[in-house]
Design a protein around this motif. Structure first.
Motif, PDB file in Angstrom:
ATOM      1  N   LYS A   1       0.883  -1.278  -0.028  1.00  0.00           N
ATOM      2  CA  LYS A   1       0.248  -0.137   0.051  1.00  0.00           C
ATOM      3  C   LYS A   1       0.850   1.400   0.035  1.00  0.00           C
ATOM      4  CE  LYS A   1      -2.730  -0.294   3.285  1.00  0.00           C
ATOM      5  NZ  LYS A   1      -3.741   0.230   4.491  1.00  0.00           N
ATOM      6  N   ARG A   2       2.046   1.196   0.770  1.00  0.00           N
ATOM      7  CA  ARG A   2       2.769   2.350   0.881  1.00  0.00           C
ATOM      8  C   ARG A   2       3.459   2.683  -0.422  1.00  0.00           C
ATOM      9  NH1 ARG A   2       7.534   1.902   4.511  1.00  0.00           N
ATOM     10  NH2 ARG A   2       6.704  -0.214   4.980  1.00  0.00           N
ATOM     11  N   PHE A   3       3.863   1.313  -1.117  1.00  0.00           N
ATOM     12  CA  PHE A   3       4.549   1.449  -2.402  1.00  0.00           C
ATOM     13  C   PHE A   3       3.721   1.998  -3.648  1.00  0.00           C
ATOM     14  CE2 PHE A   3       8.413   0.714  -0.750  1.00  0.00           C
ATOM     15  CZ  PHE A   3       8.751  -0.578  -0.711  1.00  0.00           C
ATOM     16  N   SER A   4       2.350   1.868  -3.293  1.00  0.00           N
ATOM     17  CA  SER A   4       1.542   2.179  -4.362  1.00  0.00           C
ATOM     18  C   SER A   4       1.198   3.727  -4.539  1.00  0.00           C
ATOM     19  CB  SER A   4       0.272   1.577  -4.408  1.00  0.00           C
ATOM     20  OG  SER A   4      -0.349   1.956  -3.058  1.00  0.00           O
ATOM     21  N   THR A   5       1.470   4.391  -3.546  1.00  0.00           N
ATOM     22  CA  THR A   5       1.554   5.827  -3.260  1.00  0.00           C
ATOM     23  C   THR A   5       2.879   6.519  -4.062  1.00  0.00           C
ATOM     24  OG1 THR A   5       2.401   5.885  -1.321  1.00  0.00           O
ATOM     25  CG2 THR A   5       0.189   5.956  -1.509  1.00  0.00           C
ATOM     26  N   MET A   6       3.954   5.645  -4.415  1.00  0.00           N
ATOM     27  CA  MET A   6       4.931   6.511  -4.552  1.00  0.00           C
ATOM     28  C   MET A   6       5.176   6.493  -6.051  1.00  0.00           C
ATOM     29  SD  MET A   6       7.616   4.902  -2.025  1.00  0.00           S
ATOM     30  CE  MET A   6       9.077   5.646  -2.571  1.00  0.00           C
ATOM     31  N   LYS A   7       5.432   7.416  -6.695  1.00  0.00           N
ATOM     32  CA  LYS A   7       5.247   7.459  -8.374  1.00  0.00           C
ATOM     33  C   LYS A   7       6.202   6.904  -9.296  1.00  0.00           C
ATOM     34  CE  LYS A   7       5.469  11.923  -8.051  1.00  0.00           C
ATOM     35  NZ  LYS A   7       6.049  13.167  -8.896  1.00  0.00           N
ATOM     36  N   ASN A   8       7.349   6.598  -8.654  1.00  0.00           N
ATOM     37  CA  ASN A   8       8.514   6.162  -9.451  1.00  0.00           C
ATOM     38  C   ASN A   8       8.396   4.734  -9.636  1.00  0.00           C
ATOM     39  OD1 ASN A   8       9.583   8.344 -10.570  1.00  0.00           O
ATOM     40  ND2 ASN A   8      11.103   8.383  -9.061  1.00  0.00           N
ATOM     41  N   ILE A   9       7.533   3.968  -8.987  1.00  0.00           N
ATOM     42  CA  ILE A   9       7.531   2.631  -8.848  1.00  0.00           C
ATOM     43  C   ILE A   9       6.994   1.969  -9.870  1.00  0.00           C
ATOM     44  CG2 ILE A   9       6.956   0.399  -7.402  1.00  0.00           C
ATOM     45  CD1 ILE A   9       8.756   2.143  -5.727  1.00  0.00           C
ATOM     46  N   VAL A  10       7.631   0.950 -10.732  1.00  0.00           N
ATOM     47  CA  VAL A  10       6.900   0.218 -11.799  1.00  0.00           C
ATOM     48  C   VAL A  10       6.443  -1.066 -11.339  1.00  0.00           C
ATOM     49  CG1 VAL A  10       7.517  -0.874 -13.946  1.00  0.00           C
ATOM     50  CG2 VAL A  10       8.676   1.284 -13.411  1.00  0.00           C
ATOM     51  N   GLY A  11       6.970  -1.692 -10.445  1.00  0.00           N
ATOM     52  CA  GLY A  11       6.512  -2.972  -9.875  1.00  0.00           C
ATOM     53  C   GLY A  11       7.313  -3.423  -8.901  1.00  0.00           C
ATOM     54  N   ILE A  12       6.482  -4.305  -8.233  1.00  0.00           N
ATOM     55  CA  ILE A  12       7.029  -4.982  -6.969  1.00  0.00           C
ATOM     56  C   ILE A  12       6.611  -6.375  -6.973  1.00  0.00           C
ATOM     57  CG2 ILE A  12       6.995  -5.021  -4.710  1.00  0.00           C
ATOM     58  CD1 ILE A  12       5.254  -2.627  -4.527  1.00  0.00           C
ATOM     59  N   VAL A  13       7.551  -7.135  -6.796  1.00  0.00           N
ATOM     60  CA  VAL A  13       7.478  -8.868  -6.391  1.00  0.00           C
ATOM     61  C   VAL A  13       8.184  -9.182  -4.997  1.00  0.00           C
ATOM     62  CG1 VAL A  13       7.808 -10.949  -7.576  1.00  0.00           C
ATOM     63  CG2 VAL A  13       8.102  -8.898  -9.028  1.00  0.00           C
ATOM     64  N   VAL A  14       7.210  -9.863  -4.381  1.00  0.00           N
ATOM     65  CA  VAL A  14       7.531 -10.244  -3.184  1.00  0.00           C
ATOM     66  C   VAL A  14       7.825 -11.847  -3.481  1.00  0.00           C
ATOM     67  CG1 VAL A  14       7.081 -10.813  -0.712  1.00  0.00           C
ATOM     68  CG2 VAL A  14       6.340  -8.671  -1.940  1.00  0.00           C
ATOM     69  N   VAL A  15       9.015 -12.439  -3.022  1.00  0.00           N
ATOM     70  CA  VAL A  15       9.576 -13.913  -3.466  1.00  0.00           C
ATOM     71  C   VAL A  15       9.554 -14.616  -1.985  1.00  0.00           C
ATOM     72  CG1 VAL A  15      10.829 -15.284  -4.653  1.00  0.00           C
ATOM     73  CG2 VAL A  15      10.480 -12.848  -5.370  1.00  0.00           C
ATOM     74  N   ASP A  16       9.358 -15.737  -1.755  1.00  0.00           N
ATOM     75  CA  ASP A  16       9.707 -16.229  -0.690  1.00  0.00           C
ATOM     76  C   ASP A  16      10.658 -17.236  -0.926  1.00  0.00           C
ATOM     77  OD1 ASP A  16       7.117 -19.114  -0.630  1.00  0.00           O
ATOM     78  OD2 ASP A  16       8.740 -18.639  -2.017  1.00  0.00           O
ATOM     79  N   TYR A  17      11.293 -17.916   0.136  1.00  0.00           N
ATOM     80  CA  TYR A  17      12.460 -18.649   0.006  1.00  0.00           C
ATOM     81  C   TYR A  17      12.428 -19.912  -1.222  1.00  0.00           C
ATOM     82  CZ  TYR A  17      15.757 -16.235   2.946  1.00  0.00           C
ATOM     83  OH  TYR A  17      16.738 -15.442   3.321  1.00  0.00           O
ATOM     84  N   ASP A  18      11.360 -20.235  -1.528  1.00  0.00           N
ATOM     85  CA  ASP A  18      11.431 -21.410  -2.674  1.00  0.00           C
ATOM     86  C   ASP A  18      11.344 -20.666  -4.050  1.00  0.00           C
ATOM     87  OD1 ASP A  18       8.829 -23.041  -0.582  1.00  0.00           O
ATOM     88  OD2 ASP A  18      10.993 -23.295  -0.558  1.00  0.00           O
ATOM     89  N   GLY A  19      11.446 -19.319  -3.944  1.00  0.00           N
ATOM     90  CA  GLY A  19      11.520 -18.763  -5.393  1.00  0.00           C
ATOM     91  C   GLY A  19      10.292 -18.595  -6.148  1.00  0.00           C
TER      92      GLY A  19
ATOM     93  N   SER B   1       2.591  -9.745  -6.427  1.00  0.00           N
ATOM     94  CA  SER B   1       3.488  -9.156  -7.523  1.00  0.00           C
ATOM     95  C   SER B   1       2.502  -7.990  -7.893  1.00  0.00           C
ATOM     96  CB  SER B   1       3.694  -9.993  -8.412  1.00  0.00           C
ATOM     97  OG  SER B   1       4.181  -9.469  -9.693  1.00  0.00           O
ATOM     98  N   THR B   2       2.873  -6.868  -8.506  1.00  0.00           N
ATOM     99  CA  THR B   2       2.293  -6.109  -9.138  1.00  0.00           C
ATOM    100  C   THR B   2       2.383  -6.018 -10.631  1.00  0.00           C
ATOM    101  OG1 THR B   2       3.789  -4.184  -8.900  1.00  0.00           O
ATOM    102  CG2 THR B   2       2.079  -4.405  -7.327  1.00  0.00           C
ATOM    103  N   LEU B   3       3.307  -7.166 -11.052  1.00  0.00           N
ATOM    104  CA  LEU B   3       3.618  -7.406 -12.366  1.00  0.00           C
ATOM    105  C   LEU B   3       2.741  -8.498 -12.991  1.00  0.00           C
ATOM    106  CD1 LEU B   3       7.406  -7.175 -12.283  1.00  0.00           C
ATOM    107  CD2 LEU B   3       5.887  -5.118 -13.129  1.00  0.00           C
ATOM    108  N   ASP B   4       2.627  -8.806 -14.150  1.00  0.00           N
ATOM    109  CA  ASP B   4       1.923  -9.942 -14.677  1.00  0.00           C
ATOM    110  C   ASP B   4       2.767 -11.217 -14.274  1.00  0.00           C
ATOM    111  OD1 ASP B   4       2.893  -9.794 -18.222  1.00  0.00           O
ATOM    112  OD2 ASP B   4       4.258  -9.367 -16.296  1.00  0.00           O
ATOM    113  N   ASN B   5       2.287 -12.261 -14.615  1.00  0.00           N
ATOM    114  CA  ASN B   5       2.634 -13.524 -13.953  1.00  0.00           C
ATOM    115  C   ASN B   5       3.832 -13.907 -14.674  1.00  0.00           C
ATOM    116  OD1 ASN B   5       2.523 -15.456 -11.972  1.00  0.00           O
ATOM    117  ND2 ASN B   5       0.984 -16.842 -13.473  1.00  0.00           N
ATOM    118  N   THR B   6       3.881 -13.849 -15.883  1.00  0.00           N
ATOM    119  CA  THR B   6       5.213 -14.418 -16.597  1.00  0.00           C
ATOM    120  C   THR B   6       6.348 -13.648 -16.045  1.00  0.00           C
ATOM    121  OG1 THR B   6       4.462 -13.334 -18.411  1.00  0.00           O
ATOM    122  CG2 THR B   6       4.758 -15.700 -18.528  1.00  0.00           C
TER     123      THR B   6
END
Lengths: 101, 97
Positions: free
Chosen positions: B10-28, B33-38
Protein backbone atom coordinates in the motif's frame (compact mmCIF):
# COMPACT_ATOMS: atom_id res chain seq x y z
CA UNK A 1 45.18 -2.62 -23.44
CA UNK A 2 47.01 -1.88 -20.23
CA UNK A 3 48.59 1.22 -21.71
CA UNK A 4 45.18 2.63 -22.48
CA UNK A 5 44.04 1.85 -18.99
CA UNK A 6 47.03 3.54 -17.42
CA UNK A 7 46.38 6.63 -19.51
CA UNK A 8 42.80 6.75 -18.34
CA UNK A 9 43.87 6.37 -14.74
CA UNK A 10 46.43 9.11 -15.16
CA UNK A 11 43.84 11.50 -16.51
CA UNK A 12 41.50 10.78 -13.64
CA UNK A 13 43.90 11.25 -10.76
CA UNK A 14 42.02 14.36 -9.60
CA UNK A 15 38.81 12.38 -9.46
CA UNK A 16 40.52 9.58 -7.60
CA UNK A 17 41.87 12.03 -5.02
CA UNK A 18 38.39 13.37 -4.50
CA UNK A 19 36.91 9.90 -4.11
CA UNK A 20 39.47 8.83 -1.57
CA UNK A 21 39.17 12.08 0.36
CA UNK A 22 35.44 11.70 0.90
CA UNK A 23 33.70 9.13 3.01
CA UNK A 24 35.10 6.12 1.20
CA UNK A 25 37.05 3.18 2.48
CA UNK A 26 38.84 2.62 -0.81
CA UNK A 27 38.63 1.80 -4.48
CA UNK A 28 39.80 -0.78 -6.99
CA UNK A 29 40.12 -0.35 -10.72
CA UNK A 30 40.42 -3.60 -12.59
CA UNK A 31 40.95 -4.54 -16.21
CA UNK A 32 38.08 -6.50 -17.71
CA UNK A 33 40.05 -8.60 -20.14
CA UNK A 34 42.64 -9.99 -17.78
CA UNK A 35 40.85 -9.60 -14.46
CA UNK A 36 43.92 -8.00 -12.95
CA UNK A 37 44.03 -5.01 -10.66
CA UNK A 38 45.11 -1.79 -12.36
CA UNK A 39 44.94 0.60 -9.45
CA UNK A 40 43.81 0.32 -5.89
CA UNK A 41 43.95 2.00 -2.54
CA UNK A 42 43.94 -1.33 -0.71
CA UNK A 43 46.69 -3.85 -0.21
CA UNK A 44 47.09 -6.18 -3.11
CA UNK A 45 45.64 -9.37 -1.64
CA UNK A 46 42.43 -7.66 -0.59
CA UNK A 47 42.12 -5.96 -3.94
CA UNK A 48 42.63 -9.20 -5.81
CA UNK A 49 40.00 -10.87 -3.71
CA UNK A 50 37.54 -8.10 -4.34
CA UNK A 51 38.18 -8.21 -8.05
CA UNK A 52 37.84 -11.95 -8.23
CA UNK A 53 34.66 -12.15 -6.22
CA UNK A 54 32.83 -8.97 -7.03
CA UNK A 55 33.77 -8.26 -10.58
CA UNK A 56 34.21 -11.79 -11.74
CA UNK A 57 31.21 -13.53 -10.24
CA UNK A 58 28.64 -11.03 -9.24
CA UNK A 59 28.81 -8.49 -12.03
CA UNK A 60 28.73 -11.19 -14.68
CA UNK A 61 25.76 -12.83 -13.07
CA UNK A 62 23.86 -9.59 -12.71
CA UNK A 63 24.56 -8.63 -16.29
CA UNK A 64 23.28 -11.92 -17.62
CA UNK A 65 20.21 -11.74 -15.41
CA UNK A 66 19.44 -8.23 -16.62
CA UNK A 67 19.81 -9.26 -20.24
CA UNK A 68 17.72 -12.32 -19.66
CA UNK A 69 14.89 -10.24 -18.34
CA UNK A 70 15.10 -7.75 -21.20
CA UNK A 71 17.55 -8.26 -24.08
CA UNK A 72 17.85 -4.57 -24.83
CA UNK A 73 18.65 -3.70 -21.27
CA UNK A 74 22.15 -3.24 -19.94
CA UNK A 75 23.72 -2.95 -16.52
CA UNK A 76 24.82 0.60 -15.67
CA UNK A 77 26.04 0.17 -12.15
CA UNK A 78 25.58 -1.97 -9.14
CA UNK A 79 25.41 -1.08 -5.46
CA UNK A 80 25.74 -3.91 -3.01
CA UNK A 81 25.06 -2.86 0.56
CA UNK A 82 26.24 -4.83 3.52
CA UNK A 83 26.16 -4.07 7.17
CA UNK A 84 29.56 -2.47 7.36
CA UNK A 85 29.85 -0.68 4.06
CA UNK A 86 28.60 -0.45 0.52
CA UNK A 87 30.26 -1.52 -2.69
CA UNK A 88 29.65 0.66 -5.71
CA UNK A 89 30.59 -1.18 -8.88
CA UNK A 90 30.68 0.53 -12.26
CA UNK A 91 31.47 -1.78 -15.15
CA UNK A 92 32.60 -0.18 -18.38
CA UNK A 93 33.73 -1.70 -21.66
CA UNK A 94 37.38 -1.94 -20.81
CA UNK A 95 37.52 -1.86 -17.06
CA UNK A 96 35.53 -1.94 -13.87
CA UNK A 97 35.70 0.48 -10.99
CA UNK A 98 34.72 -0.63 -7.53
CA UNK A 99 34.45 1.80 -4.62
CA UNK A 100 33.83 0.87 -1.00
CA UNK A 101 32.13 3.36 1.26
CA UNK B 1 3.59 -11.83 7.61
CA UNK B 2 1.15 -11.06 4.87
CA UNK B 3 -0.22 -8.12 6.85
CA UNK B 4 3.20 -6.48 6.70
CA UNK B 5 3.42 -7.28 3.02
CA UNK B 6 0.02 -5.70 2.37
CA UNK B 7 1.00 -2.62 4.27
CA UNK B 8 4.24 -2.31 2.34
CA UNK B 9 2.45 -2.70 -0.96
CA UNK B 10 0.00 0.00 0.00
CA UNK B 11 2.84 2.33 0.88
CA UNK B 12 4.56 1.64 -2.39
CA UNK B 13 1.48 2.21 -4.48
CA UNK B 14 1.55 5.86 -3.50
CA UNK B 15 5.10 6.39 -4.69
CA UNK B 16 5.23 7.60 -8.25
CA UNK B 17 8.42 6.11 -9.57
CA UNK B 18 7.64 2.50 -8.80
CA UNK B 19 7.06 0.32 -11.84
CA UNK B 20 6.48 -2.96 -10.03
CA UNK B 21 7.02 -4.98 -6.90
CA UNK B 22 7.54 -8.70 -6.48
CA UNK B 23 7.63 -10.43 -3.12
CA UNK B 24 9.36 -13.79 -3.39
CA UNK B 25 9.57 -16.43 -0.70
CA UNK B 26 12.52 -18.68 -0.15
CA UNK B 27 11.32 -21.33 -2.55
CA UNK B 28 11.50 -18.84 -5.37
CA UNK B 29 7.77 -18.51 -5.72
CA UNK B 30 6.43 -15.03 -6.25
CA UNK B 31 3.81 -14.69 -3.54
CA UNK B 32 2.76 -11.13 -4.28
CA UNK B 33 3.33 -9.06 -7.31
CA UNK B 34 2.14 -6.02 -9.15
CA UNK B 35 3.51 -7.25 -12.46
CA UNK B 36 2.00 -9.88 -14.71
CA UNK B 37 2.61 -13.51 -13.95
CA UNK B 38 5.29 -14.43 -16.46
CA UNK B 39 7.41 -11.40 -15.61
CA UNK B 40 7.04 -12.03 -11.88
CA UNK B 41 8.12 -15.62 -12.16
CA UNK B 42 11.02 -14.57 -14.35
CA UNK B 43 12.14 -11.92 -11.89
CA UNK B 44 11.67 -14.22 -8.93
CA UNK B 45 13.93 -16.87 -10.40
CA UNK B 46 16.72 -14.46 -11.34
CA UNK B 47 16.62 -12.45 -8.17
CA UNK B 48 16.75 -15.54 -6.03
CA UNK B 49 19.92 -16.61 -7.79
CA UNK B 50 21.41 -13.15 -7.40
CA UNK B 51 20.64 -12.85 -3.70
CA UNK B 52 22.31 -16.14 -3.01
CA UNK B 53 25.40 -15.21 -4.98
CA UNK B 54 25.60 -11.74 -3.48
CA UNK B 55 25.28 -13.17 0.02
CA UNK B 56 28.12 -15.58 -0.67
CA UNK B 57 30.31 -12.88 -2.16
CA UNK B 58 29.92 -10.58 0.83
CA UNK B 59 30.56 -13.43 3.21
CA UNK B 60 33.64 -14.50 1.28
CA UNK B 61 35.15 -11.05 1.34
CA UNK B 62 34.55 -10.56 5.05
CA UNK B 63 33.17 -13.28 7.28
CA UNK B 64 31.73 -10.85 9.80
CA UNK B 65 29.84 -8.86 7.22
CA UNK B 66 26.31 -9.49 5.99
CA UNK B 67 24.56 -8.72 2.75
CA UNK B 68 21.73 -6.27 3.36
CA UNK B 69 20.59 -5.02 -0.04
CA UNK B 70 21.52 -4.54 -3.65
CA UNK B 71 20.60 -1.95 -6.24
CA UNK B 72 20.96 -2.77 -9.90
CA UNK B 73 20.77 0.22 -12.16
CA UNK B 74 20.11 -0.53 -15.80
CA UNK B 75 19.39 1.70 -18.75
CA UNK B 76 15.63 1.57 -18.36
CA UNK B 77 15.01 1.28 -14.65
CA UNK B 78 16.45 0.37 -11.30
CA UNK B 79 15.95 -2.92 -9.48
CA UNK B 80 16.18 -2.89 -5.71
CA UNK B 81 16.59 -6.24 -4.05
CA UNK B 82 16.18 -6.58 -0.30
CA UNK B 83 16.48 -9.95 1.39
CA UNK B 84 14.54 -10.33 4.62
CA UNK B 85 14.29 -13.24 6.96
CA UNK B 86 11.47 -15.21 5.36
CA UNK B 87 11.31 -13.72 1.92
CA UNK B 88 12.83 -11.10 -0.25
CA UNK B 89 11.45 -8.12 -2.02
CA UNK B 90 12.22 -6.93 -5.51
CA UNK B 91 11.22 -3.40 -6.44
CA UNK B 92 11.44 -1.98 -9.92
CA UNK B 93 11.52 1.76 -10.12
CA UNK B 94 12.17 4.44 -12.65
CA UNK B 95 15.29 6.25 -11.67
CA UNK B 96 14.70 9.94 -11.09
CA UNK B 97 17.02 11.12 -13.81
Amino acid sequence: MNRVLEDVIHKNVANTERITAENTVGYVVSDNASGSVAATSFDNTTAQGIVKHMNGLLVGLVQSAVRDLDPTNKLCYLRVASRKFEYLVAPEDMFTITVLQ
Amino acid sequence: MSAEVEEMLKRFSTMKNIVGIVVVDYDGIAIKSTLDNTMSVHYAAHMQLLTEKARQVILDLDATNEFTSMRIRTTYFEIILVPLEHYFIVVLQNPCD
